[in-house]
Design a protein around this motif. Structure first.
Motif, PDB file in Angstrom:
ATOM      1  N   LYS A  46     -45.340  14.118  29.951  1.00 50.27           N
ATOM      2  CA  LYS A  46     -45.472  12.101  30.329  1.00 50.27           C
ATOM      3  C   LYS A  46     -46.508  11.941  30.788  1.00 50.27           C
ATOM      4  O   LYS A  46     -47.946  12.899  30.815  1.00 50.27           O
ATOM      5  CB  LYS A  46     -44.642  12.610  32.170  1.00 50.27           C
ATOM      6  N   GLU A  47     -47.313  10.038  30.576  1.00 52.33           N
ATOM      7  CA  GLU A  47     -47.555  10.144  30.799  1.00 52.33           C
ATOM      8  C   GLU A  47     -48.765   9.580  31.610  1.00 52.33           C
ATOM      9  O   GLU A  47     -50.153  10.364  31.776  1.00 52.33           O
ATOM     10  CB  GLU A  47     -47.656   8.710  30.518  1.00 52.33           C
ATOM     11  N   SER A  48     -48.395  10.446  32.938  1.00 51.60           N
ATOM     12  CA  SER A  48     -49.172  10.582  33.953  1.00 51.60           C
ATOM     13  C   SER A  48     -49.379  11.771  34.254  1.00 51.60           C
ATOM     14  O   SER A  48     -50.216  11.875  35.707  1.00 51.60           O
ATOM     15  CB  SER A  48     -48.212   9.726  35.489  1.00 51.60           C
ATOM     16  N   VAL A  49     -49.420  12.284  33.319  1.00 55.68           N
ATOM     17  CA  VAL A  49     -50.207  14.487  33.419  1.00 55.68           C
ATOM     18  C   VAL A  49     -51.719  14.050  33.519  1.00 55.68           C
ATOM     19  O   VAL A  49     -52.114  12.930  33.525  1.00 55.68           O
ATOM     20  CB  VAL A  49     -49.548  14.122  32.782  1.00 55.68           C
ATOM     21  N   ASP A  50     -51.969  14.825  35.461  1.00 60.26           N
ATOM     22  CA  ASP A  50     -53.215  15.263  35.283  1.00 60.26           C
ATOM     23  C   ASP A  50     -53.239  15.750  33.978  1.00 60.26           C
ATOM     24  O   ASP A  50     -54.046  16.985  33.445  1.00 60.26           O
ATOM     25  CB  ASP A  50     -53.591  16.032  36.360  1.00 60.26           C
ATOM     26  N   ARG A  51     -55.378  14.837  34.429  1.00 60.38           N
ATOM     27  CA  ARG A  51     -55.515  15.350  32.559  1.00 60.38           C
ATOM     28  C   ARG A  51     -57.350  16.116  32.818  1.00 60.38           C
ATOM     29  O   ARG A  51     -57.951  16.071  31.186  1.00 60.38           O
ATOM     30  CB  ARG A  51     -55.770  13.730  31.739  1.00 60.38           C
ATOM     31  N   LYS A  52     -57.109  16.314  34.193  1.00 64.89           N
ATOM     32  CA  LYS A  52     -58.881  15.884  34.399  1.00 64.89           C
ATOM     33  C   LYS A  52     -58.860  17.102  34.968  1.00 64.89           C
ATOM     34  O   LYS A  52     -59.489  18.495  34.756  1.00 64.89           O
ATOM     35  CB  LYS A  52     -59.387  15.635  35.085  1.00 64.89           C
ATOM     36  N   GLY A  53     -57.702  17.887  35.577  1.00 69.24           N
ATOM     37  CA  GLY A  53     -57.969  19.249  36.487  1.00 69.24           C
ATOM     38  C   GLY A  53     -57.177  20.067  35.348  1.00 69.24           C
ATOM     39  O   GLY A  53     -55.991  19.901  34.734  1.00 69.24           O
TER      40      GLY A  53
ATOM     41  N   ASP B 193     -34.007  18.076  32.003  1.00 66.15           N
ATOM     42  CA  ASP B 193     -34.330  17.231  32.911  1.00 66.15           C
ATOM     43  C   ASP B 193     -33.430  15.649  32.516  1.00 66.15           C
ATOM     44  O   ASP B 193     -33.234  15.286  32.132  1.00 66.15           O
ATOM     45  CB  ASP B 193     -36.476  17.294  32.356  1.00 66.15           C
ATOM     46  N   THR B 194     -34.511  14.856  33.892  1.00 67.10           N
ATOM     47  CA  THR B 194     -34.627  13.105  33.857  1.00 67.10           C
ATOM     48  C   THR B 194     -36.139  13.048  33.919  1.00 67.10           C
ATOM     49  O   THR B 194     -36.668  13.370  34.421  1.00 67.10           O
ATOM     50  CB  THR B 194     -34.034  13.058  35.250  1.00 67.10           C
ATOM     51  N   PHE B 195     -36.333  12.316  33.282  1.00 71.74           N
ATOM     52  CA  PHE B 195     -37.122  11.342  32.896  1.00 71.74           C
ATOM     53  C   PHE B 195     -37.351  10.114  33.705  1.00 71.74           C
ATOM     54  O   PHE B 195     -36.420   9.083  32.973  1.00 71.74           O
ATOM     55  CB  PHE B 195     -37.369  11.263  30.876  1.00 71.74           C
ATOM     56  N   THR B 196     -38.549   9.550  33.701  1.00 70.31           N
ATOM     57  CA  THR B 196     -38.312   8.363  34.634  1.00 70.31           C
ATOM     58  C   THR B 196     -39.764   7.712  33.886  1.00 70.31           C
ATOM     59  O   THR B 196     -40.240   6.853  34.596  1.00 70.31           O
ATOM     60  CB  THR B 196     -38.499   8.912  35.833  1.00 70.31           C
ATOM     61  N   GLU B 197     -40.482   7.982  32.696  1.00 71.06           N
ATOM     62  CA  GLU B 197     -41.575   6.935  32.390  1.00 71.06           C
ATOM     63  C   GLU B 197     -41.766   7.693  30.594  1.00 71.06           C
ATOM     64  O   GLU B 197     -41.265   8.216  30.355  1.00 71.06           O
ATOM     65  CB  GLU B 197     -43.313   7.752  32.936  1.00 71.06           C
ATOM     66  N   LYS B 198     -42.861   7.345  30.054  1.00 65.76           N
ATOM     67  CA  LYS B 198     -43.136   7.064  29.081  1.00 65.76           C
ATOM     68  C   LYS B 198     -43.638   8.592  28.416  1.00 65.76           C
ATOM     69  O   LYS B 198     -44.372   9.336  28.907  1.00 65.76           O
ATOM     70  CB  LYS B 198     -43.779   6.153  28.417  1.00 65.76           C
ATOM     71  N   LEU B 199     -42.632   9.156  27.661  1.00 65.54           N
ATOM     72  CA  LEU B 199     -43.608  10.415  26.734  1.00 65.54           C
ATOM     73  C   LEU B 199     -43.848  10.715  25.584  1.00 65.54           C
ATOM     74  O   LEU B 199     -44.015   9.916  24.714  1.00 65.54           O
ATOM     75  CB  LEU B 199     -42.114  11.555  26.692  1.00 65.54           C
ATOM     76  N   PHE B 200     -45.023  11.382  25.401  1.00 63.09           N
ATOM     77  CA  PHE B 200     -45.623  11.865  23.870  1.00 63.09           C
ATOM     78  C   PHE B 200     -46.063  12.727  23.582  1.00 63.09           C
ATOM     79  O   PHE B 200     -45.842  14.156  24.639  1.00 63.09           O
ATOM     80  CB  PHE B 200     -46.908  11.242  24.597  1.00 63.09           C
ATOM     81  N   PRO B 201     -45.469  12.613  22.288  1.00 64.52           N
ATOM     82  CA  PRO B 201     -45.964  14.247  21.851  1.00 64.52           C
ATOM     83  C   PRO B 201     -47.485  15.259  22.350  1.00 64.52           C
ATOM     84  O   PRO B 201     -48.274  14.708  22.778  1.00 64.52           O
ATOM     85  CB  PRO B 201     -46.034  14.052  20.934  1.00 64.52           C
ATOM     86  N   PHE B 202     -46.929  15.901  22.268  1.00 69.08           N
ATOM     87  CA  PHE B 202     -47.853  17.462  22.965  1.00 69.08           C
ATOM     88  C   PHE B 202     -48.777  18.416  22.060  1.00 69.08           C
ATOM     89  O   PHE B 202     -47.515  19.139  21.422  1.00 69.08           O
ATOM     90  CB  PHE B 202     -47.364  17.941  24.419  1.00 69.08           C
ATOM     91  N   PHE B 203     -49.412  18.377  22.138  1.00 69.37           N
ATOM     92  CA  PHE B 203     -50.172  19.741  21.295  1.00 69.37           C
ATOM     93  C   PHE B 203     -51.420  20.380  21.727  1.00 69.37           C
ATOM     94  O   PHE B 203     -52.337  20.023  22.395  1.00 69.37           O
ATOM     95  CB  PHE B 203     -50.714  19.650  19.904  1.00 69.37           C
ATOM     96  N   GLY B 204     -51.199  22.319  22.169  1.00 73.00           N
ATOM     97  CA  GLY B 204     -51.908  23.128  22.978  1.00 73.00           C
ATOM     98  C   GLY B 204     -52.685  23.089  21.620  1.00 73.00           C
ATOM     99  O   GLY B 204     -51.350  24.312  21.253  1.00 73.00           O
TER     100      GLY B 204
END
Length: 234
Positions: free
Chosen positions: A139-146, A210-221
């Motif tokens: 999701k777009e609002s995920v914590d990117r620093k912690g 799940d129920t999505f409520t915001e924009k989603l982006f492809p994720f790669f780890g």
């Protein structure tokens, strides 16, 4: 006498008809050839060309086929992206990159550049024999620093792989019959589904619901290897 008059009458009739026909043919031959008015004929090339264009535009609305483009502004400094932004590898040293708000600094992850807030979307990732990787959506609002646990609770819906074992991010092992060289990620935003398949035969691997409520982006780890992104299509 009557016979003679009848013959004379028929002769005159034939002569008259012959004369009229001859005059008609002469007048007909003296007429100029008919002229075509501009625009009367169908422009075949134009119409067929437009038809092809309309068919392609119709198909283009239904089918998307293009490389997945990574967002370099989200890449962890330890990740090195290819020049065309379609593949990534983990380097031995961190790069000197700005600590912008979008950048993931706590884990070796990178996002796709295009996000989705509706509809169906899919793409394939070539993972090869790499020992450690995570692919899915974030999701777009995920914590990117912690600290960023790979879990739907934190807004990450992924398939995880480490040393031959696959898991779903909620503490469950995903049972498979073989190792995968490629993974197809499939999003149905409106139905709240993130699914994973083996694109070789479209064997289903796992589905998050799940129920999505915001924009989603492809994720790669990425672990200590490269992931080559193939294409996006749906």
């Amino acid at each position: 006498y009557v016979f003679f008059i009848l013959n004379v009458f028929m002769l005159c009739y034939v002569f008259h008809e012959h004369f009229c026909l001859d005059s008609y043919l002469k007048n007909l031959c003296s007429l100029s050839d008919p002229q075509l008015v501009s625009g009367v004929l169908i422009d075949v090339a134009k119409h067929l060309g437009n038809l092809s264009l309309r068919v392609w535009e119709k198909m283009k609305d239904q089918v998307h086929f293009s490389p997945v483009i990574l967002d370099p502004n989200t890449a962890n400094p330890c990740l090195y992206l290819s020049d065309d932004l379609t593949s990534v590898r983990k380097g031995d040293t961190d790069q000197q990159l700005p600590d912008n708000p979008e950048r993931n600094t706590s884990s070796a992850t990178v996002f796709g550049s295009e996000g989705f807030s509706s509809g169906k979307h899919s793409w394939e990732v070539e993972v090869g024999d790499h020992p450690a990787w995570n692919v899915g959506l974030v999701k777009e609002s995920v914590d990117r620093k912690g600290d960023l646990p790979i879990s739907p609770v934190c807004g990450i819906w992924c398939l995880l792989h480490h040393s031959g074992t696959y898991s779903n991010g909620v503490g469950e092992t995903v049972k498979v019959k073989k190792s995968f060289q490629r993974i197809r990620v499939q999003l149905d935003y409106d139905r709240g589904e993130v699914s994973f398949y083996d694109p070789e035969d479209m064997t289903h691997i796992y589905t998050h619901r799940d129920t999505f409520t915001e924009k989603l982006f492809p994720f790669f780890g990425i672990g200590n290897a490269a992931i080559f992104l193939c294409w996006k299509g749906c």
